[in-house]
Design a protein around this motif. Structure first.
Motif, PDB file in Angstrom:
ATOM      1  N   ASP A  39      -9.577 -64.179  23.205  1.00 17.09           N
ATOM      2  CA  ASP A  39      -8.816 -65.268  23.501  1.00 17.09           C
ATOM      3  C   ASP A  39      -8.773 -65.638  25.100  1.00 17.09           C
ATOM      4  OD1 ASP A  39      -8.394 -65.923  20.819  1.00 17.09           O
ATOM      5  OD2 ASP A  39      -6.117 -64.949  20.844  1.00 17.09           O
ATOM      6  N   GLU A  40      -8.860 -64.550  25.729  1.00 16.04           N
ATOM      7  CA  GLU A  40      -8.611 -64.753  27.413  1.00 16.04           C
ATOM      8  C   GLU A  40     -10.027 -65.265  27.825  1.00 16.04           C
ATOM      9  OE1 GLU A  40      -5.813 -63.007  29.754  1.00 16.04           O
ATOM     10  OE2 GLU A  40      -5.493 -64.357  28.309  1.00 16.04           O
ATOM     11  N   LEU A  41     -11.119 -64.791  27.149  1.00 20.51           N
ATOM     12  CA  LEU A  41     -12.437 -65.334  27.655  1.00 20.51           C
ATOM     13  C   LEU A  41     -12.260 -66.778  27.231  1.00 20.51           C
ATOM     14  CD1 LEU A  41     -15.133 -64.774  28.631  1.00 20.51           C
ATOM     15  CD2 LEU A  41     -15.956 -64.662  26.319  1.00 20.51           C
ATOM     16  N   ILE A  42     -12.048 -67.158  26.082  1.00 20.22           N
ATOM     17  CA  ILE A  42     -11.869 -68.363  25.588  1.00 20.22           C
ATOM     18  C   ILE A  42     -11.085 -69.406  26.604  1.00 20.22           C
ATOM     19  CG2 ILE A  42     -11.263 -70.303  23.735  1.00 20.22           C
ATOM     20  CD1 ILE A  42     -12.091 -67.977  21.962  1.00 20.22           C
ATOM     21  N   ALA A  43     -10.005 -68.907  26.991  1.00 12.63           N
ATOM     22  CA  ALA A  43      -9.149 -69.630  27.933  1.00 12.63           C
ATOM     23  C   ALA A  43      -9.492 -69.818  29.173  1.00 12.63           C
ATOM     24  CB  ALA A  43      -7.619 -68.706  27.944  1.00 12.63           C
ATOM     25  N   GLY A  44     -10.873 -68.857  29.632  1.00  8.65           N
ATOM     26  CA  GLY A  44     -11.087 -69.166  31.063  1.00  8.65           C
ATOM     27  C   GLY A  44     -10.974 -67.996  31.936  1.00  8.65           C
ATOM     28  N   ARG A  45     -10.223 -67.042  31.513  1.00 10.47           N
ATOM     29  CA  ARG A  45     -10.012 -65.847  32.277  1.00 10.47           C
ATOM     30  C   ARG A  45     -11.291 -65.220  32.728  1.00 10.47           C
ATOM     31  NH1 ARG A  45      -6.168 -68.294  31.464  1.00 10.47           N
ATOM     32  NH2 ARG A  45      -4.178 -67.618  30.719  1.00 10.47           N
ATOM     33  N   ARG A  46     -11.304 -64.537  34.001  1.00  8.04           N
ATOM     34  CA  ARG A  46     -12.306 -64.018  34.406  1.00  8.04           C
ATOM     35  C   ARG A  46     -12.681 -62.573  34.375  1.00  8.04           C
ATOM     36  NH1 ARG A  46     -16.097 -67.447  34.768  1.00  8.04           N
ATOM     37  NH2 ARG A  46     -17.167 -65.812  35.562  1.00  8.04           N
ATOM     38  N   PHE A  47     -13.898 -61.954  33.836  1.00  8.50           N
ATOM     39  CA  PHE A  47     -13.915 -60.443  33.621  1.00  8.50           C
ATOM     40  C   PHE A  47     -14.980 -59.858  34.507  1.00  8.50           C
ATOM     41  CE2 PHE A  47     -12.086 -62.308  29.810  1.00  8.50           C
ATOM     42  CZ  PHE A  47     -11.901 -61.080  28.903  1.00  8.50           C
ATOM     43  N   ALA A  48     -14.849 -58.661  34.971  1.00  9.45           N
ATOM     44  CA  ALA A  48     -15.811 -58.193  35.882  1.00  9.45           C
ATOM     45  C   ALA A  48     -16.340 -56.602  35.336  1.00  9.45           C
ATOM     46  CB  ALA A  48     -15.317 -57.969  37.227  1.00  9.45           C
ATOM     47  N   ASN A  49     -17.500 -56.128  35.605  1.00  8.57           N
ATOM     48  CA  ASN A  49     -17.922 -54.961  35.248  1.00  8.57           C
ATOM     49  C   ASN A  49     -17.768 -53.830  36.562  1.00  8.57           C
ATOM     50  OD1 ASN A  49     -19.309 -53.314  33.468  1.00  8.57           O
ATOM     51  ND2 ASN A  49     -21.166 -53.253  34.788  1.00  8.57           N
ATOM     52  N   ALA A  50     -16.959 -52.975  36.332  1.00  6.86           N
ATOM     53  CA  ALA A  50     -16.698 -51.927  37.331  1.00  6.86           C
ATOM     54  C   ALA A  50     -16.698 -50.352  36.842  1.00  6.86           C
ATOM     55  CB  ALA A  50     -15.150 -52.109  37.748  1.00  6.86           C
ATOM     56  N   LEU A  51     -17.974 -50.086  36.761  1.00  2.00           N
ATOM     57  CA  LEU A  51     -18.648 -48.892  36.157  1.00  2.00           C
ATOM     58  C   LEU A  51     -19.023 -47.787  37.168  1.00  2.00           C
ATOM     59  CD1 LEU A  51     -19.675 -50.046  32.746  1.00  2.00           C
ATOM     60  CD2 LEU A  51     -17.842 -49.160  33.266  1.00  2.00           C
ATOM     61  N   SER A  52     -19.622 -48.442  38.067  1.00  2.13           N
ATOM     62  CA  SER A  52     -20.544 -47.468  39.356  1.00  2.13           C
ATOM     63  C   SER A  52     -19.494 -47.133  40.059  1.00  2.13           C
ATOM     64  CB  SER A  52     -21.693 -48.533  39.965  1.00  2.13           C
ATOM     65  OG  SER A  52     -22.496 -48.767  39.078  1.00  2.13           O
ATOM     66  N   GLU A  53     -19.986 -45.857  40.405  1.00  2.00           N
ATOM     67  CA  GLU A  53     -19.068 -45.074  41.421  1.00  2.00           C
ATOM     68  C   GLU A  53     -19.834 -44.893  42.723  1.00  2.00           C
ATOM     69  OE1 GLU A  53     -16.296 -42.438  38.192  1.00  2.00           O
ATOM     70  OE2 GLU A  53     -17.886 -41.529  39.403  1.00  2.00           O
ATOM     71  N   PRO A  54     -19.172 -44.608  43.701  1.00  2.00           N
ATOM     72  CA  PRO A  54     -19.944 -44.609  45.119  1.00  2.00           C
ATOM     73  C   PRO A  54     -20.864 -43.188  45.126  1.00  2.00           C
ATOM     74  CG  PRO A  54     -17.606 -45.103  45.498  1.00  2.00           C
ATOM     75  CD  PRO A  54     -17.583 -44.798  44.072  1.00  2.00           C
ATOM     76  N   THR A  55     -20.384 -42.246  44.312  1.00  3.94           N
ATOM     77  CA  THR A  55     -21.362 -40.973  44.580  1.00  3.94           C
ATOM     78  C   THR A  55     -22.054 -40.826  43.105  1.00  3.94           C
ATOM     79  OG1 THR A  55     -19.491 -39.618  43.678  1.00  3.94           O
ATOM     80  CG2 THR A  55     -19.979 -39.927  46.136  1.00  3.94           C
ATOM     81  N   GLY A  56     -21.900 -41.824  42.166  1.00  2.00           N
ATOM     82  CA  GLY A  56     -22.556 -41.597  40.739  1.00  2.00           C
ATOM     83  C   GLY A  56     -23.866 -41.934  40.565  1.00  2.00           C
ATOM     84  N   GLY A  57     -24.581 -42.688  41.751  1.00  2.00           N
ATOM     85  CA  GLY A  57     -25.974 -43.117  41.376  1.00  2.00           C
ATOM     86  C   GLY A  57     -26.171 -43.994  40.179  1.00  2.00           C
TER      87      GLY A  57
END
Length: 382
Positions: free
Chosen positions: A118-136
């Motif tokens: 419902d949030e996506l349909i309403a126009g809310r924004r999503f972001a992918n936050a998986l990579s870590e600075p030392t995780g390569g």
């Protein structure tokens, strides 16, 4: 120019979805007029992202049971290629947006999945936050530990190259919980801050480092382990980002070669046989890369276990094609392509980014070489 897939080709978007590719083409024509300006200012292409949402593309990617159209991976790939040819930063932010939303819908409990849809349909924004600075490249195997607190788990750490983070209402994030990699949905608050990173290419993605300072990952936003993992648009879509960049590099090269004349002969550069050979090689590599990506998307639509092995092949193949064709485009453009006002220098910079995105080309090559040369490990007796 490369040979397009016929509309009735089994690897092409299904006939009833091809109108979405035309929607993307119509939008892309406008996006392309602003690409160099967004790159110059490193400004998020918010207007483009709003236009994509208004077109219905965001919602169409959702499963039907959540109000979408279960848009095929083949169609999403074709859309991404069109968008990336026009503005790769827009395409990248959009891919991470729908990929993060898809991940949260796919991995959450039914009620929470409905909330995110419902949030996506309403126009809310999503972001992918998986990579870590030392995780390569090990973005699915976090090293940062989330400690139990009332109502959830507390995480202090950082995630890097989070495209579109400044306008995100929801993050797909991970951490170690009881020693196990665990996904969460996170709504940013005052404990989440951004550290600007001015990247060399895809500058308008504003892929910053985000810092988490005792950030609470809520228990009710914790994603349970997936019983039957499904393909994700990000894994399947990264190759298409590079294909779009390669398309633009090739078309720009052709335009320059046809209009630039050699002072010694007065003939256009396009008439030079050595360049014809190089361009022919570029076309063949681009078509091979595209077919590998299309095959990967088809496997995703079949929910095949061969999807991930194919994606590991598709990404570096497309990354190499984009980088090599952009290099050739720069050679053809000569000194005029090396100045900041030329689109060639931006295309060249953008083409380098896919190579570095996890999984990097080196990581993919290592995986392919290892699995090809070495015998598989013995099956567990458990």
């Amino acid at each position: 120019m490369t040979m397009p897939l016929p509309d009735d080709h089994p690897l092409a978007p299904p006939p009833h979805e091809q109108s979405w590719v035309r929607v993307a083409q119509d939008l892309a024509a406008g996006f392309a007029t602003k690409t160099d300006e967004y790159d110059r200012t490193a400004e998020l292409p918010v207007e483009n992202l709003r236009a994509l949402h208004a077109s219905g593309l965001d919602q169409a990617t959702l499963p039907r049971e959540f109000g979408g159209q279960s848009l095929s991976y083949r169609t999403v790939g074709a859309v991404l290629r069109v968008l990336s040819a026009a503005d790769p930063s827009t395409a990248c932010v959009w891919l991470m947006h729908i990929g993060a939303a898809e991940g949260l819908v796919q991995h959450s409990t039914p009620d929470v999945a409905r909330y995110y849809a419902d949030e996506l349909i309403a126009g809310r924004r999503f972001a992918n936050a998986l990579s870590e600075p030392t995780g390569g490249n090990q973005f699915l195997t976090p090293q940062q530990v989330a400690e139990p607190v009332d109502g959830g788990y507390r995480l202090t750490g950082a995630k890097r190259f989070v495209s579109g983070c400044e306008i995100a209402d929801h993050f797909l994030i991970n951490a170690l919980v009881d020693g196990e990699p665990t996904l969460f949905g996170l709504e940013p608050d005052h404990t989440v801050t951004f550290q600007p990173q001015d990247t060399l290419g895809l500058r308008a993605t504003r892929s910053h480092l985000i810092t988490l300072d005792h950030t609470v990952l809520r228990t009710d936003r914790r994603c349970p382990p997936a019983e039957h993992p499904k393909p994700n648009h990000i894994a399947g879509g990264l190759a298409y980002l590079s294909l779009g960049i390669a398309d633009t590099a090739l078309n720009t090269l052709i335009d320059y070669a046809r209009t630039r004349t050699l002072p010694t002969t007065g003939n256009p550069l396009a008439a030079e046989q050595h360049l014809q050979f190089e361009v022919a090689d570029a076309v063949l590599r681009l078509e091979a890369a595209a077919l590998t990506a299309h095959h990967t998307a088809w496997l995703a639509d079949q929910n095949s276990p061969q999807f991930l092995p194919s994606a590991v092949r598709a990404k570096p193949t497309a990354n190499r094609a984009a980088r090599d064709i952009a290099q050739l485009c720069l050679q053809v453009g000569g000194g005029s392509g090396f100045v900041s006002t030329s689109p060639i220098q931006r295309i060249f910079r953008d083409a380098q980014t896919g190579w570095l995105m996890a999984h990097s080309v080196e990581f993919c090559l290592n995986h392919i070489g290892t699995t090809t040369l070495l015998p598989p490990p013995p099956a567990s007796s458990d």
